[in-house]
Design a protein around this motif. Structure first.
Motif, PDB file in Angstrom:
ATOM      1  N   SER A 211       0.887  -1.094   0.002  1.00  7.45           N
ATOM      2  CA  SER A 211       0.020  -0.052  -0.177  1.00  7.45           C
ATOM      3  C   SER A 211       0.739   1.346   0.065  1.00  7.45           C
ATOM      4  O   SER A 211       0.687   2.367  -0.744  1.00  7.45           O
ATOM      5  N   THR A 215       0.641   3.869  -2.855  1.00  3.97           N
ATOM      6  CA  THR A 215       0.216   5.003  -2.939  1.00  3.97           C
ATOM      7  C   THR A 215       0.956   5.992  -3.090  1.00  3.97           C
ATOM      8  O   THR A 215       0.750   7.139  -3.659  1.00  3.97           O
ATOM      9  N   ILE A 233       2.413  12.401   2.598  1.00  4.27           N
ATOM     10  CA  ILE A 233       1.011  12.010   2.614  1.00  4.27           C
ATOM     11  C   ILE A 233       0.695  10.483   2.410  1.00  4.27           C
ATOM     12  O   ILE A 233      -0.212   9.781   3.019  1.00  4.27           O
ATOM     13  N   SER A 234       1.520   9.840   1.717  1.00  8.02           N
ATOM     14  CA  SER A 234       1.286   8.420   1.681  1.00  8.02           C
ATOM     15  C   SER A 234       1.721   7.588   2.943  1.00  8.02           C
ATOM     16  O   SER A 234       0.766   6.577   3.273  1.00  8.02           O
ATOM     17  N   ALA A 237      -1.489   8.075   5.026  1.00 11.16           N
ATOM     18  CA  ALA A 237      -2.642   7.490   4.417  1.00 11.16           C
ATOM     19  C   ALA A 237      -2.495   5.907   5.022  1.00 11.16           C
ATOM     20  O   ALA A 237      -3.418   5.210   5.310  1.00 11.16           O
ATOM     21  N   ASN A 240      -3.111   4.242   8.871  1.00 15.06           N
ATOM     22  CA  ASN A 240      -4.312   4.617   9.277  1.00 15.06           C
ATOM     23  C   ASN A 240      -4.613   3.852  10.525  1.00 15.06           C
ATOM     24  O   ASN A 240      -4.170   2.966  10.838  1.00 15.06           O
ATOM     25  N   GLU A 258      -6.040  -1.452   3.856  1.00 14.48           N
ATOM     26  CA  GLU A 258      -4.818  -1.200   2.904  1.00 14.48           C
ATOM     27  C   GLU A 258      -5.179  -1.509   1.546  1.00 14.48           C
ATOM     28  O   GLU A 258      -4.760  -0.841   0.322  1.00 14.48           O
ATOM     29  N   LEU A 261      -7.202   1.009  -0.112  1.00 14.06           N
ATOM     30  CA  LEU A 261      -6.273   2.321  -0.614  1.00 14.06           C
ATOM     31  C   LEU A 261      -5.623   1.862  -1.745  1.00 14.06           C
ATOM     32  O   LEU A 261      -5.333   2.593  -2.427  1.00 14.06           O
ATOM     33  N   SER A 265      -5.718   3.902  -5.353  1.00 19.35           N
ATOM     34  CA  SER A 265      -4.451   4.618  -6.085  1.00 19.35           C
ATOM     35  C   SER A 265      -4.238   3.983  -7.421  1.00 19.35           C
ATOM     36  O   SER A 265      -3.995   4.725  -8.238  1.00 19.35           O
ATOM     37  N   ILE A 432      -9.659  13.052  10.271  1.00 18.72           N
ATOM     38  CA  ILE A 432      -9.105  12.121   9.494  1.00 18.72           C
ATOM     39  C   ILE A 432     -10.007  12.057   8.064  1.00 18.72           C
ATOM     40  O   ILE A 432      -9.749  12.174   6.829  1.00 18.72           O
ATOM     41  N   THR A 436      -9.916  13.650   4.642  1.00 22.28           N
ATOM     42  CA  THR A 436     -10.054  12.583   3.523  1.00 22.28           C
ATOM     43  C   THR A 436     -10.779  13.293   2.416  1.00 22.28           C
ATOM     44  O   THR A 436     -10.676  13.361   1.319  1.00 22.28           O
ATOM     45  N   GLY A 439      -9.213  16.222   0.548  1.00 24.21           N
ATOM     46  CA  GLY A 439      -8.286  15.413  -0.211  1.00 24.21           C
ATOM     47  C   GLY A 439      -8.823  14.849  -1.596  1.00 24.21           C
ATOM     48  O   GLY A 439      -8.283  15.304  -2.494  1.00 24.21           O
TER      49      GLY A 439
END
Length: 449
Positions: A211, A215, A233-234, A237, A240, A258, A261, A265, A432, A436, A439
């Motif tokens: 992940s 990501t 950022i990755s 993310a 989490n 994961e 995510l 991506s 978060i 999100t 984002g």
């Protein structure tokens, strides 16, 4: 990310190097590293880990129909296929660059580097997974035992039961024959190689590394000149609270978070990236793996497919004509891998989730985990309470009240366990969630521009 070729210089996606750099006997390693775009290296590394997991699961499901259970041969063919995918991707993306012989050498060397990195990450993951004693209830009640059962001959397709400790152990319908078991099945191969049941938690760390790398590759598309921002950022993310809470226990919620995510991506990389065919292959394999990882994937997978189709139509219309073929391939993979448990559940109970959920309503499920009933919960909130209350409250197994999403609680931090069913997955989960959403809006705007 435009392919640029000239007499001396080659460009494979984001990988820029000189013609024959791979074949110089005295090449300086630092000069070599300077000529590699780490976004591409990370993409190939992460997708190789993902593909290996997905292929292990798919091949095992196919072998189940032939009454062949978990074995070393499946690891070998999954490894070979995982090696061939990046090799062929590099080979065909450099068609007009150098001679065929040099392309083969280039592809072999680069694929070998990727496999070596993946092997190191898998070894580190096994060491981390084995370092912690798992005291989670669900882990020891059925997640880890299922991995053990697979090693000893359990076949959910044919119904053969495992032979453990010298006697037959019947796997009950309550969970064994009705729950998705992709994560436990993959973990059984780790146990097969290590002979340590605690090491099966390595799947959490392997999917974490996959992940993180994928990501980062996706976010680097939006921060071309500030890759360090993409990396930060990755890391945030993938770290989490869901995964952090369950990383040292053998639960599948962190694994699914994961994987979800990763698929987001990969969709972004498919829309905006350069290696479309390679990314699409990993995306199809990842969706197949997600569907059989947890029952909630019955909701996640359609959402992701809809997102893929919508973004393809809006921003990559030349590829949208292939979308029906993508759906057919996914349908074929789902039919092969999802017979147990979804199709068999539906045949016997008229519910893809089995008898345990066939009579479950949103109201009863909400009441079980929140302590609320229809009498003390507003009617419009009943089916939504599980989600809303979970995002803006303290982590526990029963509702304790809504928290300020900007509040940081030390007590909440140390109270996080894999047993928490509702009410947040750690401190700042509400914040978060808000970040999100912002984002995602930023990413959509960036794609449009």
């Amino acid at each position: 990310m435009t392919n640029h070729f000239n007499r001396h210089k080659i460009n494979i996606g984001n990988i820029s190097t000189y013609n024959k750099i791979f074949f110089k006997k005295k090449e300086n390693v630092f000069d070599f590293l300077k000529k590699i775009d780490f976004a591409d290296l990370f993409l190939y590394t992460g997708t190789t880990l993902l593909n290996f997991f997905a292929l292990l699961f798919i091949f095992t499901q196919i072998f189940f129909y032939c009454n062949i259970t978990v074995n070393y041969f499946t690891i070998i063919i999954s490894f070979i296929c995982s090696f061939l995918v990046p090799f062929l991707s590099i080979f065909y993306r450099s068609t007009h660059i150098i001679s065929k012989t040099e392309r083969i050498k280039l592809s072999l060397l680069y694929a070998a580097k990727i496999i070596s990195i993946c092997a190191i990450l898998i070894i580190i993951s096994i060491m981390l997974g084995s370092a912690f004693i798992d005291d989670g209830y669900d882990s020891n009640a059925y997640h880890k035992p299922y991995s053990l059962f697979f090693i000893h001959g359990w076949n959910p397709i044919t119904g053969s039961t495992p032979d453990v400790f010298g006697g037959k152990i019947i796997v009950g319908d309550h969970k064994g024959n009705t729950y998705p078991k992709a994560v436990e099945l993959i973990a059984s191969y780790i146990y097969l190689c290590t002979k340590s049941l605690e090491s099966v938690k390595a799947v959490n760390f392997i999917i974490f590394f996959a992940s993180l790398t994928i990501t980062y590759s996706a976010f680097s598309l939006f921060f071309l000149k500030r890759k360090y921002i993409a990396l930060i950022i990755s890391i945030l993310a993938v770290s989490n609270p869901i995964w952090l809470m369950q990383s040292t226990q053998f639960y599948n919620d962190g694994f699914v978070s994961e994987l979800f995510l990763i698929l987001i991506s990969l969709i972004l990389l498919f829309i905006k990236g350069n290696a479309q065919k390679y990314t699409l292959l990993s995306l199809l394999l990842g969706l197949t793996l997600l569907l059989s990882s947890k029952g909630s994937a019955l909701l996640f997978v359609p959402i992701l497919i809809t997102l893929l189709g919508t973004l393809t139509y809006l921003y990559k219309k030349e590829s949208f004509r292939y979308f029906p073929a993508i759906l057919l391939i996914l349908g074929f993979l789902f039919c092969i891998t999802a017979y147990s448990p979804y199709i068999s559940n539906y045949i016997t109970t008229k519910s893809p989730l089995g008898s345990e959920f066939s009579k479950t309503t949103p109201e009863s499920y909400t009441k079980e985990y929140t302590g609320y009933s229809n009498d003390n919960l507003p009617g419009w909130l009943v089916p939504r309470a599980l989600f809303l209350l979970s995002l803006f409250s303290s982590p526990s197994q029963s509702f304790t009240g809504v928290n300020n999403p900007f509040k940081v609680s030390i007590a909440d931090t140390f109270r996080m366990t894999g047993e928490d069913k509702i009410n947040g997955f750690g401190p700042l989960i509400g914040l978060i969630t808000l970040v999100t959403i912002i984002g995602l809006l930023f990413i959509i705007r960036t794609i449009q521009s």
